[in-house]
Design an enzyme around this catalytic site. Sequence first.
Site, PDB file in Angstrom:
ATOM      1  N   CYS A 200     107.231   8.876  65.197  1.00 54.93           N
ATOM      2  CA  CYS A 200     107.400   9.237  63.779  1.00 54.93           C
ATOM      3  C   CYS A 200     108.745   8.759  63.259  1.00 54.93           C
ATOM      4  O   CYS A 200     108.818   8.075  62.253  1.00 54.93           O
ATOM      5  CB  CYS A 200     107.263  10.740  63.610  1.00 54.93           C
ATOM      6  SG  CYS A 200     108.316  11.676  64.711  1.00 54.93           S
TER       7      CYS A 200
ATOM      8  N   GLU B 203     105.770  18.278  59.716  1.00 50.41           N
ATOM      9  CA  GLU B 203     106.494  17.077  60.186  1.00 50.41           C
ATOM     10  C   GLU B 203     105.534  15.917  60.009  1.00 50.41           C
ATOM     11  O   GLU B 203     104.612  15.727  60.810  1.00 50.41           O
ATOM     12  CB  GLU B 203     106.874  17.232  61.670  1.00 50.41           C
ATOM     13  CG  GLU B 203     107.860  18.342  61.955  1.00 50.41           C
ATOM     14  CD  GLU B 203     109.282  18.006  61.521  1.00 50.41           C
ATOM     15  OE1 GLU B 203     109.511  16.917  60.962  1.00 50.41           O
ATOM     16  OE2 GLU B 203     110.163  18.860  61.729  1.00 50.41           O
TER      17      GLU B 203
HETATM   18  P1  NAD Z   1      96.679  12.755  61.990  1.00 44.52           P
HETATM   19  O1  NAD Z   1      97.204  13.373  60.755  1.00 44.52           O
HETATM   20  O2  NAD Z   1      95.536  11.820  61.890  1.00 44.52           O
HETATM   21  O3  NAD Z   1      96.215  13.875  63.028  1.00 44.52           O
HETATM   22  C1  NAD Z   1      97.091  14.892  63.457  1.00 44.52           C
HETATM   23  C2  NAD Z   1      96.288  16.132  63.821  1.00 44.52           C
HETATM   24  O4  NAD Z   1      95.706  16.702  62.647  1.00 44.52           O
HETATM   25  C3  NAD Z   1      95.144  15.881  64.790  1.00 44.52           C
HETATM   26  O5  NAD Z   1      95.143  16.929  65.744  1.00 44.52           O
HETATM   27  C4  NAD Z   1      93.921  15.956  63.901  1.00 44.52           C
HETATM   28  O6  NAD Z   1      92.751  16.360  64.566  1.00 44.52           O
HETATM   29  C5  NAD Z   1      94.340  17.011  62.905  1.00 44.52           C
HETATM   30  N1  NAD Z   1      93.619  16.994  61.644  1.00 44.52           N
HETATM   31  C6  NAD Z   1      93.013  15.945  61.042  1.00 44.52           C
HETATM   32  N2  NAD Z   1      92.494  16.332  59.841  1.00 44.52           N
HETATM   33  C7  NAD Z   1      92.789  17.638  59.700  1.00 44.52           C
HETATM   34  C8  NAD Z   1      92.573  18.592  58.657  1.00 44.52           C
HETATM   35  N3  NAD Z   1      91.917  18.274  57.543  1.00 44.52           N
HETATM   36  N4  NAD Z   1      93.042  19.856  58.826  1.00 44.52           N
HETATM   37  C9  NAD Z   1      93.730  20.184  59.946  1.00 44.52           C
HETATM   38  N5  NAD Z   1      93.960  19.321  60.969  1.00 44.52           N
HETATM   39  C10 NAD Z   1      93.509  18.066  60.833  1.00 44.52           C
HETATM   40  O7  NAD Z   1      97.962  12.073  62.675  1.00 44.52           O
HETATM   41  P2  NAD Z   1      98.007  11.138  63.971  1.00 44.52           P
HETATM   42  O8  NAD Z   1      97.391   9.811  63.622  1.00 44.52           O
HETATM   43  O9  NAD Z   1      97.502  11.879  65.153  1.00 44.52           O
HETATM   44  O10 NAD Z   1      99.574  10.950  64.161  1.00 44.52           O
HETATM   45  C11 NAD Z   1     100.310   9.890  63.636  1.00 44.52           C
HETATM   46  C12 NAD Z   1     101.077  10.340  62.406  1.00 44.52           C
HETATM   47  O11 NAD Z   1     101.893  11.459  62.740  1.00 44.52           O
HETATM   48  C13 NAD Z   1     102.043   9.297  61.899  1.00 44.52           C
HETATM   49  O12 NAD Z   1     102.014   9.270  60.498  1.00 44.52           O
HETATM   50  C14 NAD Z   1     103.407   9.805  62.372  1.00 44.52           C
HETATM   51  O13 NAD Z   1     104.496   9.355  61.607  1.00 44.52           O
HETATM   52  C15 NAD Z   1     103.221  11.271  62.273  1.00 44.52           C
HETATM   53  N6  NAD Z   1     104.153  11.977  63.146  1.00 44.52           N
HETATM   54  C16 NAD Z   1     105.177  12.694  62.569  1.00 44.52           C
HETATM   55  C17 NAD Z   1     106.115  13.352  63.372  1.00 44.52           C
HETATM   56  C18 NAD Z   1     107.267  14.113  62.777  1.00 44.52           C
HETATM   57  O14 NAD Z   1     107.960  14.808  63.512  1.00 44.52           O
HETATM   58  N7  NAD Z   1     107.490  14.031  61.484  1.00 44.52           N
HETATM   59  C19 NAD Z   1     105.990  13.267  64.759  1.00 44.52           C
HETATM   60  C20 NAD Z   1     104.929  12.534  65.321  1.00 44.52           C
HETATM   61  C21 NAD Z   1     104.012  11.910  64.484  1.00 44.52           C
END
Ligand code: NAD
Length: 469
Positions: A277, A243
């Site tokens: 999101c 997602e």
């Molecule tokens: P992010 O991708 O920076 O981080 C999300 C998670 O991934 C964190 O727990 C982080 O520590 C982890 N992470 C980072 N690098 C990683 C890697 N290489 N391998 C595995 N895990 C890793 O996202 P964010 O800034 O926390 O969230 C905001 C984003 O999330 C926005 O783009 C938003 O649109 C999206 N979002 C999508 C949905 C959906 O349902 N589609 C819902 C909520 C948020």
Amino acid sequence: METYDALLAAITPSSGLTRTILDPATGEPVGEAPVHDVADLERAITAAAAAQPAWAALGHDARSAALLRAADAVERSAEELARLLSREQGKPLNGPNARFEVGACSAWLRATATTGLEPETVVDDGETHAVVNYRPIGVVGAIGPWNWPMMISVWQIAPALRMGNAVVVKPSEYTPLSVLALVSVLNEELPEGILSVVSGGREVGARLAEHPAVGKIMFTGSTTTGKAIIKSSAGTVKRLTLELGGNDAGIVLPDADPKAIAEGLFWGAFINTGQTCAALKRLYVHDGIYDAVCTELAAVAAAMPMGVGLDEANVLGPLQNKQQLDVVARLVDAARASGARILLGGNPDADQPGFFYPTTLVADIDNDNPLVAEEQFGPALPIIRYSTVDEAVAMANALDVGLGASVWSSDPVRARDVAARIEAGTVWINKHGAVDPRVPFGGAKQSGYGLEFGVEGLKALGVPQVING
Ligand code: NAD
């Protein structure tokens, strides 16, 4: 948990490295989060793998009963969980915010516990008897973002547990306390080892995604991280539900009633202060009602109080972190510099503590402006003028993401026709972002793949097995 202090005490580490988490509205300390590393992750995965077979052997009815008890536990601690969420994430208690998010946690637990998933007979013609069943995957990794940390964790955890898996959660480093507290409450009703949290950074997430003992990753976060997870999970051909980011378009058709839709447009765009999101992030309005929609929306937006989350008067809060505040400020400044018209906001108070950015509406902006083309993920909405529906649909479909979208009209049949032309996982009519535990949800294009919720969501947490004969 009986009190807020008891909830905080239950998740405060007695030893080991910790990190102080600060309230994004005030800068005051909220609590201490453990700093876990890949060795902690190894221990959690080993414990999960050991506990999972007995959990799977319990069967659907017993696991569903445990999820219902877990929902009761969330309800018992609802106010304490909401306060902690508000302080750590920034979202107000009131409005569609912290109490609403905790309420969604118990609602999704209940819905997931009570959704049926029967073996499906696909052919039974006297010669062939083929039945599809869903076996547990084993250990599931759940990696989440900071915007709706409790609710999104439940979206990942509940179906995984229901299907007989054990879960290791890796919360965002910005909001670990919310997830630790939620899991601590859920664990009041779950067997030991089935559900644990490893509160580490990106390297812990990356290791979880490549770990050979983990069968599936449920990931919600940015598209960039989603792509990294696809790569790190490739070596073990891990199942993925992704997602990812969105930049949802809303199209207001010429027959819409500006006054009637203004509040729906507002919450579609500004729920959780825009840090959602599937929020409305680009609004396309027909030239004939453009000024009226701008006026009505600005009137609603100007009346919505923003401030510290624990103040019951507020319905909008700060950005969760400085990085996101800087993104919003940069995009609005660039829009202003390009000649776009700031209808409301755009003038942050440099002396105000906390990561606040005022509710901002930007009119007369080009479709290729960065405020339109990039996901701003904050309280700033660009409003783009269009003259034909074909033009609006083309602009809505021009980006490489497609999570949600919406069409606003007084004619539902016409609205559905336009909706069917939009490249997005969900298109809402006269509302935006309304998720429902019975209705599948997932992205199109680079907003990800795989579905959550409902029976589709349960199937995604099992391994389909055909028994033929
Ligand atoms: P992010 O991708 O920076 O981080 C999300 C998670 O991934 C964190 O727990 C982080 O520590 C982890 N992470 C980072 N690098 C990683 C890697 N290489 N391998 C595995 N895990 C890793 O996202 P964010 O800034 O926390 O969230 C905001 C984003 O999330 C926005 O783009 C938003 O649109 C999206 N979002 C999508 C949905 C959906 O349902 N589609 C819902 C909520 C948020």
